[in-house]
Design a protein around this motif. Sequence first.
Motif, PDB file in Angstrom:
ATOM      1  N   SER A   2      32.098  48.841  64.308  1.00  0.00           N
ATOM      2  CA  SER A   2      33.239  48.090  63.789  1.00  0.00           C
ATOM      3  C   SER A   2      34.547  48.703  64.285  1.00  0.00           C
ATOM      4  O   SER A   2      34.614  49.851  64.710  1.00  0.00           O
ATOM      5  CB  SER A   2      33.208  48.070  62.268  1.00  0.00           C
ATOM      6  OG  SER A   2      33.506  49.359  61.779  1.00  0.00           O
ATOM      7  N   ARG A   3      35.557  47.917  64.181  1.00  0.00           N
ATOM      8  CA  ARG A   3      36.879  48.373  64.629  1.00  0.00           C
ATOM      9  C   ARG A   3      37.392  49.490  63.728  1.00  0.00           C
ATOM     10  O   ARG A   3      38.091  50.392  64.166  1.00  0.00           O
ATOM     11  CB  ARG A   3      37.841  47.191  64.610  1.00  0.00           C
ATOM     12  CG  ARG A   3      39.210  47.578  65.069  1.00  0.00           C
ATOM     13  CD  ARG A   3      40.109  46.414  65.186  1.00  0.00           C
ATOM     14  NE  ARG A   3      41.413  46.943  65.558  1.00  0.00           N
ATOM     15  CZ  ARG A   3      42.520  46.305  65.397  1.00  0.00           C
ATOM     16  NH1 ARG A   3      42.525  45.099  64.895  1.00  0.00           N
ATOM     17  NH2 ARG A   3      43.656  46.845  65.746  1.00  0.00           N
ATOM     18  N   ARG A   4      37.058  49.437  62.457  1.00  0.00           N
ATOM     19  CA  ARG A   4      37.508  50.453  61.514  1.00  0.00           C
ATOM     20  C   ARG A   4      36.983  51.839  61.885  1.00  0.00           C
ATOM     21  O   ARG A   4      37.675  52.833  61.758  1.00  0.00           O
ATOM     22  CB  ARG A   4      37.063  50.072  60.117  1.00  0.00           C
ATOM     23  CG  ARG A   4      37.519  51.047  59.065  1.00  0.00           C
ATOM     24  CD  ARG A   4      37.073  50.605  57.692  1.00  0.00           C
ATOM     25  NE  ARG A   4      37.384  51.627  56.739  1.00  0.00           N
ATOM     26  CZ  ARG A   4      38.234  51.479  55.745  1.00  0.00           C
ATOM     27  NH1 ARG A   4      38.832  50.343  55.569  1.00  0.00           N
ATOM     28  NH2 ARG A   4      38.470  52.463  54.925  1.00  0.00           N
ATOM     29  N   LEU A   5      35.753  51.902  62.351  1.00  0.00           N
ATOM     30  CA  LEU A   5      35.182  53.184  62.722  1.00  0.00           C
ATOM     31  C   LEU A   5      35.820  53.760  63.981  1.00  0.00           C
ATOM     32  O   LEU A   5      35.915  54.971  64.138  1.00  0.00           O
ATOM     33  CB  LEU A   5      33.676  53.055  62.911  1.00  0.00           C
ATOM     34  CG  LEU A   5      32.854  52.802  61.642  1.00  0.00           C
ATOM     35  CD1 LEU A   5      31.391  52.624  61.997  1.00  0.00           C
ATOM     36  CD2 LEU A   5      33.026  53.946  60.664  1.00  0.00           C
ATOM     37  N   PRO A   9      39.157  58.184  63.929  1.00  0.00           N
ATOM     38  CA  PRO A   9      39.545  59.451  64.581  1.00  0.00           C
ATOM     39  C   PRO A   9      40.995  59.441  65.060  1.00  0.00           C
ATOM     40  O   PRO A   9      41.692  60.452  64.975  1.00  0.00           O
ATOM     41  CB  PRO A   9      38.588  59.577  65.759  1.00  0.00           C
ATOM     42  CG  PRO A   9      37.449  58.684  65.455  1.00  0.00           C
ATOM     43  CD  PRO A   9      37.998  57.595  64.591  1.00  0.00           C
ATOM     44  N   LEU A  10      41.463  58.285  65.529  1.00  0.00           N
ATOM     45  CA  LEU A  10      42.849  58.199  65.979  1.00  0.00           C
ATOM     46  C   LEU A  10      43.794  58.374  64.801  1.00  0.00           C
ATOM     47  O   LEU A  10      44.793  59.102  64.893  1.00  0.00           O
ATOM     48  CB  LEU A  10      43.097  56.845  66.668  1.00  0.00           C
ATOM     49  CG  LEU A  10      44.519  56.604  67.145  1.00  0.00           C
ATOM     50  CD1 LEU A  10      44.882  57.606  68.238  1.00  0.00           C
ATOM     51  CD2 LEU A  10      44.671  55.182  67.653  1.00  0.00           C
ATOM     52  N   ARG A  11      43.489  57.741  63.688  1.00  0.00           N
ATOM     53  CA  ARG A  11      44.325  57.857  62.502  1.00  0.00           C
ATOM     54  C   ARG A  11      44.332  59.303  62.001  1.00  0.00           C
ATOM     55  O   ARG A  11      45.377  59.829  61.624  1.00  0.00           O
ATOM     56  CB  ARG A  11      43.813  56.930  61.411  1.00  0.00           C
ATOM     57  CG  ARG A  11      44.713  56.889  60.222  1.00  0.00           C
ATOM     58  CD  ARG A  11      44.285  55.955  59.126  1.00  0.00           C
ATOM     59  NE  ARG A  11      43.159  55.127  59.458  1.00  0.00           N
ATOM     60  CZ  ARG A  11      42.367  54.554  58.583  1.00  0.00           C
ATOM     61  NH1 ARG A  11      42.587  54.714  57.304  1.00  0.00           N
ATOM     62  NH2 ARG A  11      41.347  53.816  58.955  1.00  0.00           N
ATOM     63  N   LEU A  12      43.174  59.940  62.015  1.00  0.00           N
ATOM     64  CA  LEU A  12      43.082  61.329  61.590  1.00  0.00           C
ATOM     65  C   LEU A  12      43.906  62.241  62.499  1.00  0.00           C
ATOM     66  O   LEU A  12      44.606  63.139  62.030  1.00  0.00           O
ATOM     67  CB  LEU A  12      41.619  61.776  61.578  1.00  0.00           C
ATOM     68  CG  LEU A  12      41.367  63.198  61.090  1.00  0.00           C
ATOM     69  CD1 LEU A  12      41.791  63.336  59.645  1.00  0.00           C
ATOM     70  CD2 LEU A  12      39.914  63.563  61.269  1.00  0.00           C
ATOM     71  N   ALA A  13      43.865  62.000  63.797  1.00  0.00           N
ATOM     72  CA  ALA A  13      44.644  62.811  64.741  1.00  0.00           C
ATOM     73  C   ALA A  13      46.141  62.618  64.515  1.00  0.00           C
ATOM     74  O   ALA A  13      46.911  63.586  64.538  1.00  0.00           O
ATOM     75  CB  ALA A  13      44.266  62.439  66.173  1.00  0.00           C
TER      76      ALA A  13
END
Length: 129
Positions: A2-5, A9-13
């Motif tokens: 899914s797009r959410r997955l 990682p990008l959001r976390l970075a």
Amino acid sequence: MSRRLTLRPLRLAVLTGVAAGALLVPATAAFADSTPTPGATDSTPADKEALAKKKAEDARTLKEAEARKAAAAQKAGGKDYPRGGVAAGEAPAQDDNTGTLIGSATGALLLAGAGTYVLRRRTTARREG
């Protein structure tokens, strides 16, 4: 997938980078000015001799001034000594805690945000399975 997955990682970075920047920016105020100053090695031998004479003269006058102060203190019998603190010539403390306050507030906000994020993930995990 899914797009959410893929965005997680990008959001976390991005969040990690913002948090690190918010904590490091106030800390940069603690570093001193690093502009170079001319050293003693840049002078000529004549300048060195003049500097040595000046230092010797300053030391002599300082020693004479201390001797005069000691003699005056001995005459006074120690009754006129200042009690301490500002009266003794100590500079009053400056109350400049801006960087500390900004860093503490930023850390508290980041901790609250991380806690909220963890709680939301837990409640979502409970709902889904």
